[in-house]
Motif scaffolding. Structure first.
Motif, mmCIF file in Angstrom:
data_model
loop_
_atom_site.group_PDB
_atom_site.id
_atom_site.type_symbol
_atom_site.label_atom_id
_atom_site.label_comp_id
_atom_site.label_asym_id
_atom_site.label_seq_id
_atom_site.Cartn_x
_atom_site.Cartn_y
_atom_site.Cartn_z
ATOM 1 N N SER A 48 0.826 -1.197 0.000
ATOM 2 C CA SER A 48 0.000 0.000 0.000
ATOM 3 C C SER A 48 0.866 1.254 0.000
ATOM 4 O O SER A 48 0.614 2.200 -0.756
ATOM 5 N N ALA A 49 1.904 1.268 0.830
ATOM 6 C CA ALA A 49 2.758 2.450 0.924
ATOM 7 C C ALA A 49 3.473 2.739 -0.383
ATOM 8 O O ALA A 49 3.543 3.882 -0.834
ATOM 9 N N GLU A 53 2.195 6.126 -1.614
ATOM 10 C CA GLU A 53 3.160 7.095 -1.104
ATOM 11 C C GLU A 53 4.331 7.296 -2.070
ATOM 12 O O GLU A 53 4.955 8.348 -2.068
ATOM 13 N N GLU A 57 2.911 9.529 -5.760
ATOM 14 C CA GLU A 57 3.621 10.789 -5.564
ATOM 15 C C GLU A 57 4.661 11.009 -6.659
ATOM 16 O O GLU A 57 4.832 12.125 -7.151
ATOM 17 N N SER A 128 10.707 11.604 1.640
ATOM 18 C CA SER A 128 9.334 12.020 1.930
ATOM 19 C C SER A 128 9.283 13.384 2.615
ATOM 20 O O SER A 128 8.259 14.065 2.574
ATOM 21 N N SER A 136 6.474 11.334 5.899
ATOM 22 C CA SER A 136 5.292 10.522 5.627
ATOM 23 C C SER A 136 5.162 9.460 6.717
ATOM 24 O O SER A 136 5.910 8.482 6.740
ATOM 25 N N THR A 138 2.814 7.360 7.100
ATOM 26 C CA THR A 138 2.392 6.089 6.523
ATOM 27 C C THR A 138 3.603 5.272 6.101
ATOM 28 O O THR A 138 3.670 4.064 6.335
ATOM 29 N N ALA A 139 4.584 5.941 5.477
ATOM 30 C CA ALA A 139 5.803 5.234 5.068
ATOM 31 C C ALA A 139 6.578 4.744 6.289
ATOM 32 O O ALA A 139 7.080 3.606 6.307
ATOM 33 N N ALA A 240 -3.253 0.291 5.898
ATOM 34 C CA ALA A 240 -2.314 1.331 5.459
ATOM 35 C C ALA A 240 -2.979 2.288 4.481
ATOM 36 O O ALA A 240 -2.743 3.505 4.528
ATOM 37 N N SER A 244 -3.364 6.299 5.187
ATOM 38 C CA SER A 244 -2.841 7.264 4.232
ATOM 39 C C SER A 244 -3.900 8.274 3.829
ATOM 40 O O SER A 244 -3.646 9.480 3.797
ATOM 41 N N HIS A 245 -5.100 7.809 3.561
ATOM 42 C CA HIS A 245 -6.145 8.710 3.096
ATOM 43 C C HIS A 245 -6.784 9.497 4.231
ATOM 44 O O HIS A 245 -7.236 10.620 4.017
#
Length: 272
Positions: A48-49, A53, A57, A128, A136, A138-139, A240, A244-245
């Protein structure tokens, strides 16, 4: 705190999960199914990351071709480096069973393999920070969670192979320190090279991470927990994705609130 210091600190935080996992595996008998469960979850989180991410990006910053080129390049470099290390004893470095050899040469290969797995992730953390000065999370969470099962499985396998505590914890402590340095360098080196290079760097890391997941994490997860490996991976991905969202929604909501709170400009008309 300066950006480079933040990058190094968060790299250390994510890398410290390797030591935590190794500590748990060395002093407690962790069932292989539990290790496989965590490995599956970590795989989903990382997928997901890297999807949202890194690749998303990268595409928004540099466009399709720099991102696609970096993605393929990262996967290619990782794959051939992994093949070279596998032939020298690091093939099963993430395995928790009896597969790991105990000879000294394979120990060097295992250490290099751990670096191969960890450096792309750490560079992502440093890069990030370049977008808006905020790491980030999430990362960081994704990499932290993926490092726990790596420390668990590798330390468990190394202990069964007869390696000493000094070797095991020295290895993972060293990798943790190098992770912090890699994150710091990811911030310093990539920061001055423009959005296309940042996009390509993120994509290179994404390609290497996805190759690592497919080559090392998923096989270990499936071997010991094949009945539920897919479901647990999906759950990790979904959590994840949601984190993130949710973070993006909160940032947008904060920006909207500030805009609404800002007083409207008044226009003074000249007297008639």
């Amino acid at each position: 705190m300066p950006g480079w210091a933040q990058a190094g600190l968060w790299g250390l935080v994510s890398g410290s999960a390797l030591v935590i996992g190794a500590l748990v595996a060395y002093f407690a008998a962790v069932p292989s199914r539990v290790i496989a469960f965590v490995m599956s979850f970590g795989s989903g989180v990382l997928i997901s990351a890297l999807s949202f991410e890194l690749m998303e990006e990268g595409f928004s910053q540099g466009g399709l071709w720099p991102t696609a080129s970096g993605f393929v390049a990262g996967a290619t470099v990782y794959t051939f480096a992994n093949i070279w290390l596998s032939r020298r004893g690091a093939k099963y470095r993430k395995r928790s069973g009896e597969q790991q050899p105990s000879d000294a040469d394979s120990g060097t290969a295992i250490a290099l393999g751990a670096l191969l797995d960890g450096i792309p992730e750490s560079v992502v953390i440093g890069a990030s920070l370049l977008g808006g000065g905020v790491v980030s999370m999430t990362a960081v969470v994704a990499i932290f969670l993926s490092n726990i099962p790596e420390g668990l499985s590798s330390a468990s396998g190394m202990k069964k192979a007869g390696r000493s505590a000094l070797y095991i914890f020295g290895l993972w402590t060293g990798i943790t320190v190098i992770s912090g340095i890699a994150a710091l360098l990811g911030y310093i080196v990539v920061g001055d090279l423009g959005p296309e290079v940042v996009a390509a760097t993120n994509a290179v890391a994404a390609g290497a991470i996805l190759s690592m997941i497919a080559d090392t994490m998923i096989p270990e997860a499936f071997e010991a927990n094949h009945d539920y490996a897919g479901l647990v991976t999906v759950i990790g991905f979904l959590i994840a994705f949601g984190l993130s969202h949710l973070g993006a929604d909160e940032a947008d909501h904060g920006a909207d609130s500030k805009a609404q709170a800002r007083p409207a400009a008044t226009v003074m008309l000249p007297p008639r």
